[in-house]
Write an enzyme that holds these catalytic residues in place. Structure first.
Site, PDB file in Angstrom:
ATOM      1  N   ASP A 197      -1.464   3.923   5.544  1.00  0.00           N
ATOM      2  CA  ASP A 197      -2.894   3.502   5.334  1.00  0.00           C
ATOM      3  C   ASP A 197      -3.231   2.433   6.067  1.00  0.00           C
ATOM      4  O   ASP A 197      -2.668   1.211   6.420  1.00  0.00           O
ATOM      5  CB  ASP A 197      -3.117   3.406   3.777  1.00  0.00           C
ATOM      6  CG  ASP A 197      -2.312   2.173   3.265  1.00  0.00           C
ATOM      7  OD1 ASP A 197      -1.108   1.963   3.393  1.00  0.00           O
ATOM      8  OD2 ASP A 197      -2.958   1.573   2.356  1.00  0.00           O
ATOM      9  N   HIS A 233      -2.478  -1.730   6.168  1.00  0.00           N
ATOM     10  CA  HIS A 233      -1.209  -1.669   5.468  1.00  0.00           C
ATOM     11  C   HIS A 233      -0.102  -1.170   6.390  1.00  0.00           C
ATOM     12  O   HIS A 233       1.213  -1.570   6.088  1.00  0.00           O
ATOM     13  CB  HIS A 233      -1.332  -1.063   4.213  1.00  0.00           C
ATOM     14  CG  HIS A 233      -0.403  -1.178   2.991  1.00  0.00           C
ATOM     15  ND1 HIS A 233      -0.356  -0.803   1.922  1.00  0.00           N
ATOM     16  CD2 HIS A 233       0.862  -2.248   3.084  1.00  0.00           C
ATOM     17  CE1 HIS A 233       0.686  -1.131   1.166  1.00  0.00           C
ATOM     18  NE2 HIS A 233       1.248  -2.236   1.879  1.00  0.00           N
ATOM     19  N   GLU A 253      -8.950  -2.356  -0.922  1.00  0.00           N
ATOM     20  CA  GLU A 253      -8.839  -0.987  -0.779  1.00  0.00           C
ATOM     21  C   GLU A 253      -9.919  -0.057  -0.712  1.00  0.00           C
ATOM     22  O   GLU A 253     -11.008  -0.501  -1.425  1.00  0.00           O
ATOM     23  CB  GLU A 253      -8.112  -0.670  -2.296  1.00  0.00           C
ATOM     24  CG  GLU A 253      -6.685  -1.398  -2.695  1.00  0.00           C
ATOM     25  CD  GLU A 253      -5.762  -0.218  -2.199  1.00  0.00           C
ATOM     26  OE1 GLU A 253      -5.980   0.875  -1.570  1.00  0.00           O
ATOM     27  OE2 GLU A 253      -4.677  -0.443  -2.043  1.00  0.00           O
TER      28      GLU A 253
END
Ligand SMILES: [Zn+2]
Length: 268
Positions: free
Chosen positions: A187, A177, A139
């Site tokens: 994303d 993703h 992330e």
């Protein structure tokens, strides 16, 4: 009143200054859960003695740990790294990632790479439907609408280099993703430097300079070979363009886009 406010500020300051203290409770839960998995691994499987699978247990001497074969990159869609760390340390959220990289380049490692994080959700790439089981989730702190900082990308490249080497992850298997969940996710955002990553060996890129598009080329089939779930062709097209075209993410394929797909699919 004056004193209690002062002590409150002091407690908050002390809490912030010591990150292990701040996450002591969730770190304890992590340790407990890791211990439970470790004892599970030590067990001799029970299924072999059931009526369905009569037989004897013969432990082999030759085995290793399963390794991740994909890296999935995300943006957090949150406004601060701390917010994401908090989200991923609250049991009720049921979401996590192996790494969270902040805008200043700080790398937070949140889970042993051998274990399964909950970052991919309902997703599909090629015939892989349980992406969490075969991937590392990374992330990047980013609200979804802003460019990624240089320090953040530098740290990302460092992490990717180690992951690729340790796990022998194929170049093609560094994806986003949105690539694996085109109907649900967007994303990492269109500012993500996929071309720069590809130049460093993480993900494929294209060169359409000498590409002559065959008249009967089926672009959807091309996207499917690359890995996209093309059940929803509009979503698949949008996800492809978010990754490989970026400046135009309209769900309509131009001849230039089709050339990119034609050049790309032969690399997968
Ligand atoms: Zn995501």
């Amino acid at each position: 009143m004056k004193y209690s406010l002062f002590s409150l500020i002091l407690i908050v300051m002390l809490g912030n200054s010591c990150s292990t203290g701040k996450y002591a409770a969730s770190n304890k839960i992590y340790k407990q859960q890791a211990k439970a998995f470790a004892s599970e691994l030590k067990k001799q499987p029970a299924g072999v003695d059931s009526a369905m699978m009569a037989g004897q247990w013969v432990g082999t001497t030759n085995f290793g740990m399963r390794k991740p074969n994909f890296v999935i990159i995300h943006h957090t869609a949150q406004t601060a790294c701390d917010t994401t760390l908090r989200t991923f340390t609250l049991p009720r959220t049921q979401v996590s990632a192996h790494y969270v990289i902040c805008k200043d380049g700080t790398i937070n490692h949140m889970l042993n790479d051998y274990l399964r994080a909950w970052h991919a959700g309902n997703s599909k790439w090629g015939n892989v439907t349980d992406v969490n089981s075969v991937s590392i989730g990374i992330e990047l702190d980013n609200n979804g609408f802003e460019p990624f900082s240089e320090a953040q990308i530098k740290s990302l490249l460092d992490v990717l280099k180690k992951l690729k080497k340790d796990n022998n992850i194929p170049t093609a298997n560094f994806i986003g993703h949105a690539d694996i969940a085109p109907k649900r996710k967007v994303d990492p955002n269109k500012y993500f430097p996929w071309q720069q990553l590809a130049a460093n060996g993480f993900g494929n890129w294209y060169d359409t300079a000498n590409v002559k598009l065959p008249e009967n080329f089926n672009a959807m089939q091309g996207l499917r070979i690359i890995g996209y779930d093309t059940k929803d062709s509009v979503a698949a097209t949008r996800a492809f363009k978010l990754h490989f075209v970026q400046q135009d993410v309209e769900a309509k394929l131009t001849d230039a886009d089709r050339k990119i797909i034609y050049d790309l699919y032969r690399k997968y």
